[in-house]
Design a protein around this motif. Sequence first.
Motif, short mmCIF file in Angstrom:
data_model
loop_
_atom_site.label_atom_id
_atom_site.label_comp_id
_atom_site.label_asym_id
_atom_site.label_seq_id
_atom_site.Cartn_x
_atom_site.Cartn_y
_atom_site.Cartn_z
N LEU A 525 0.86 -1.18 0.00
CA LEU A 525 0.00 0.00 0.00
C LEU A 525 0.90 1.24 0.00
O LEU A 525 1.77 1.39 0.84
CB LEU A 525 -0.89 -0.01 1.25
N LYS A 526 0.69 2.13 -0.97
CA LYS A 526 1.50 3.34 -1.08
C LYS A 526 0.84 4.47 -0.30
O LYS A 526 -0.32 4.80 -0.52
CB LYS A 526 1.66 3.74 -2.55
N VAL A 527 1.61 5.07 0.60
CA VAL A 527 1.13 6.18 1.42
C VAL A 527 2.00 7.40 1.10
O VAL A 527 3.14 7.51 1.56
CB VAL A 527 1.21 5.86 2.92
N ALA A 528 1.47 8.29 0.25
CA ALA A 528 2.21 9.50 -0.13
C ALA A 528 1.89 10.61 0.86
O ALA A 528 0.73 10.91 1.10
CB ALA A 528 1.85 9.91 -1.54
N VAL A 529 2.91 11.23 1.43
CA VAL A 529 2.74 12.22 2.49
C VAL A 529 3.42 13.52 2.09
O VAL A 529 4.57 13.52 1.63
CB VAL A 529 3.36 11.70 3.81
N ASP A 530 2.71 14.64 2.26
CA ASP A 530 3.28 15.98 2.04
C ASP A 530 2.96 16.82 3.27
O ASP A 530 1.85 17.32 3.43
CB ASP A 530 2.69 16.61 0.79
N ILE A 531 3.93 16.92 4.17
CA ILE A 531 3.77 17.69 5.41
C ILE A 531 4.79 18.83 5.41
O ILE A 531 5.99 18.59 5.27
CB ILE A 531 3.97 16.81 6.66
N LYS A 532 4.31 20.04 5.56
CA LYS A 532 5.20 21.20 5.67
C LYS A 532 5.44 21.47 7.15
O LYS A 532 4.49 21.64 7.93
CB LYS A 532 4.56 22.42 5.01
N HIS A 533 6.70 21.50 7.56
CA HIS A 533 7.04 21.69 8.97
C HIS A 533 8.46 22.23 9.06
O HIS A 533 9.32 21.85 8.27
CB HIS A 533 6.94 20.36 9.73
N THR A 534 8.72 23.10 10.04
CA THR A 534 10.03 23.75 10.15
C THR A 534 11.07 22.91 10.90
O THR A 534 12.22 23.34 10.99
CB THR A 534 9.89 25.12 10.83
N TYR A 535 10.70 21.76 11.42
CA TYR A 535 11.67 20.88 12.07
C TYR A 535 11.05 19.48 12.06
O TYR A 535 10.36 19.08 12.98
CB TYR A 535 11.95 21.33 13.52
N ARG A 536 11.33 18.74 11.00
CA ARG A 536 10.61 17.48 10.81
C ARG A 536 10.99 16.42 11.84
O ARG A 536 10.27 15.44 12.03
CB ARG A 536 10.84 16.94 9.41
N GLY A 537 12.14 16.62 12.52
CA GLY A 537 12.51 15.67 13.55
C GLY A 537 11.54 15.63 14.71
O GLY A 537 11.51 14.68 15.49
N ASP A 538 10.71 16.69 14.83
CA ASP A 538 9.69 16.72 15.89
C ASP A 538 8.58 15.70 15.67
O ASP A 538 7.84 15.39 16.60
CB ASP A 538 9.03 18.10 15.94
N LEU A 539 8.43 15.23 14.45
CA LEU A 539 7.21 14.54 14.07
C LEU A 539 7.30 13.02 14.12
O LEU A 539 8.28 12.42 13.67
CB LEU A 539 6.82 14.95 12.65
N ARG A 540 6.24 12.42 14.68
CA ARG A 540 6.00 10.98 14.53
C ARG A 540 4.77 10.84 13.64
O ARG A 540 3.73 11.47 13.86
CB ARG A 540 5.74 10.33 15.89
N ILE A 541 4.88 9.99 12.62
CA ILE A 541 3.81 9.84 11.64
C ILE A 541 3.35 8.38 11.63
O ILE A 541 4.18 7.47 11.54
CB ILE A 541 4.27 10.26 10.22
N GLU A 542 2.04 8.18 11.72
CA GLU A 542 1.48 6.83 11.75
C GLU A 542 0.31 6.72 10.76
O GLU A 542 -0.42 7.69 10.53
CB GLU A 542 0.96 6.50 13.15
N LEU A 543 0.14 5.55 10.21
CA LEU A 543 -1.04 5.23 9.40
C LEU A 543 -1.97 4.37 10.25
O LEU A 543 -1.56 3.33 10.77
CB LEU A 543 -0.64 4.48 8.13
N VAL A 544 -3.21 4.81 10.39
CA VAL A 544 -4.19 4.09 11.19
C VAL A 544 -5.21 3.44 10.24
O VAL A 544 -5.87 4.13 9.45
CB VAL A 544 -4.92 5.02 12.18
N ALA A 545 -5.31 2.12 10.32
CA ALA A 545 -6.20 1.37 9.44
C ALA A 545 -7.65 1.45 9.93
O ALA A 545 -7.90 1.84 11.09
CB ALA A 545 -5.75 -0.09 9.37
N PRO A 546 -8.62 1.08 9.09
CA PRO A 546 -10.04 1.12 9.51
C PRO A 546 -10.33 0.29 10.76
O PRO A 546 -11.27 0.60 11.50
CB PRO A 546 -10.77 0.56 8.28
N ASN A 547 -9.53 -0.77 11.01
CA ASN A 547 -9.77 -1.60 12.20
C ASN A 547 -9.10 -1.05 13.46
O ASN A 547 -9.14 -1.66 14.52
CB ASN A 547 -9.30 -3.03 11.95
N GLY A 548 -8.48 0.13 13.36
CA GLY A 548 -7.85 0.76 14.51
C GLY A 548 -6.38 0.44 14.67
O GLY A 548 -5.69 1.08 15.47
N GLY A 549 -5.86 -0.54 13.93
CA GLY A 549 -4.44 -0.86 14.01
C GLY A 549 -3.60 0.22 13.37
O GLY A 549 -4.01 0.88 12.41
#
Length: 604
Positions: A525-549
């Motif tokens: 599954l391809k998850v394309a992400v475009d997030i603008k942020h001034t310090y990307r090390g601050d960020l944790r990014i997760e994909l949440v599926a329909p079943n909550g996982g």
Amino acid sequence: MNGSRRIRISLLAATATALLCAGTATSVAAPLPAPGAQDTGPAAAAGSASVERLIVGYKSRAAEARSNDAAAKDAEAKGEKAGESLDFDRRLGTGAALVDLGAELGKADTADVMAAFRADPDVAYVVQDTRMYATAVQPNDTEYSRQWDLFEATAGMNVPGAWDKATGEGVKVAVIDTGYVAHSDLAANVIAGYDFISDSFMANDGGGRDSNAADPGDWMNRGECGTDQFGQPVPARDTNNSWHGTHVAGTIAATTGNSKGIAGIAYNATVQPVRVLGKCGGTTADIIDAITWASGGSVQGVPANPNPADVINMSLGGGGACDSGTQSAINGAVSRGTTVVVAAGNSNANAANFNPASCSNVISVAASDREGNRAAYSNYGSVVDITAPGGETSVSSANGIWSTLNTGTRSVGSENYVAYQGTSMAAPHIAGLAALMNQASPSMTPAQIESSIKTNARTLPGSCSGGCGAGLANATAAVGAGSGEPVPPTGNVFTNSANVNIPDNSTVTSSIPVTSISGNAPTALKVAVDIKHTYRGDLRIELVAPNGGSTQLKATSSSDSADNVITTYTVDASAVAASGTWKLRVTDIYSGDTGYIDSWSLTF
């Protein structure tokens, strides 16, 4: 931003500076050429010389990010704090401020000035304005020979089979290099560019920046560029013109089928020369502006580019890991849809220690010889994405990469063809391939183009020690002219383009309802992400599926100070039903830096 993290950043910056100096000590002249060849200019080691300017990136909320007057006052204040005289020079295309140190400072004084900027919570990054150099290795032999690199079965790039599907028609390639010297085998495909060299001495054409990207030559006398850290003259001997940018451009788009010369890989594409390299190389600041302008971004004082590039080629580099200023410019280019191709470097060393070879969001290219081995000079390592023919003229000029050039040694002469070797020659092979792919599948993103090139590479027929990326590029397979049409990813695409702000110390989500997809999600599954942020090390990014996982796509990092997250992740979601509501969950774990989710998408 809390104090403990700021201390860690300062320590990391000090370490990076030390590594740069250590790398310099092992590379006093240009990357050593193979026997029988001569180098084209001074080394990245010149970066060890005194620093004259700094590049300061301010956070978006800061007044200095929007006002030149505010940036000028801040520079003056920082100078007083460090006991130096600083002046605001100009605004770069990325929005960063170029600060003139007023005089050449030694390492200790420069460190004090940089520390003053780093201590300011409104400063996102501060880096030295360093020099970069062309990464070709020039041989002595000028005899024309066959282009084995395009079609030979052993280690060619299998280009002719791709021409059945694409020739580069309608695609624009910017060559950020030494400019262009007139050549009849290339002229039909060259469009107006720009000269970004701001220093008149380095420009060698009687002026600074202007709309004339013609290459007047980059010859140098011994010692004309100063001295290295050992007091030795740079360059160590007199050098002649390289006409480097014209050689690179010929590989990409020389006219084909005209009963003369060579064949360009994307021979119906256009080439836009963007001049950043002259006498004694080029500067980070000029290169940053060139990347921004070439890709369609705005640069203060420079007319807008009427032909924004689909592909950028940078066959240049210097010592040290990718700096934040260059990374910011590359991120901006990629966000505008431009594929950025860079040379890995010619020092037979880990490319992670070279700039821009180690930058994110680029295709970093190592060089192979005619037998399919990693070329003896080529850099290597985990940051290398792909390998392409770069040649080795130490065996014979017939084993080099033949392209368009000029006979002039200290002025413009007559056109000719010459075999060069280097990762400078490998990179335009991939830039040409990216142009073919762009025509064949215009909707492909830079990330998809890179992925397809890597996925469809073949195993190097020879040997590679240290890491050569995905292997030897295969143009026919990547463009899709062969069986299987392996471009680009197909399937149902679901997108959310609504902006979602990411406040400090908070978690936000963005949802995509997926309907009409039966069964489970794919293994890729391809998850394309475009997030603008001034310090990307601050960020944790997760994909949440329909079943909550949930699946973590990106972890936080106290050392990753670059801007923005613009990439595509691949997730095995085969255990989850495809239809339902999917969420992108983003957590900001520190204070002082903010941003927003620009858009994201799922491809099933």
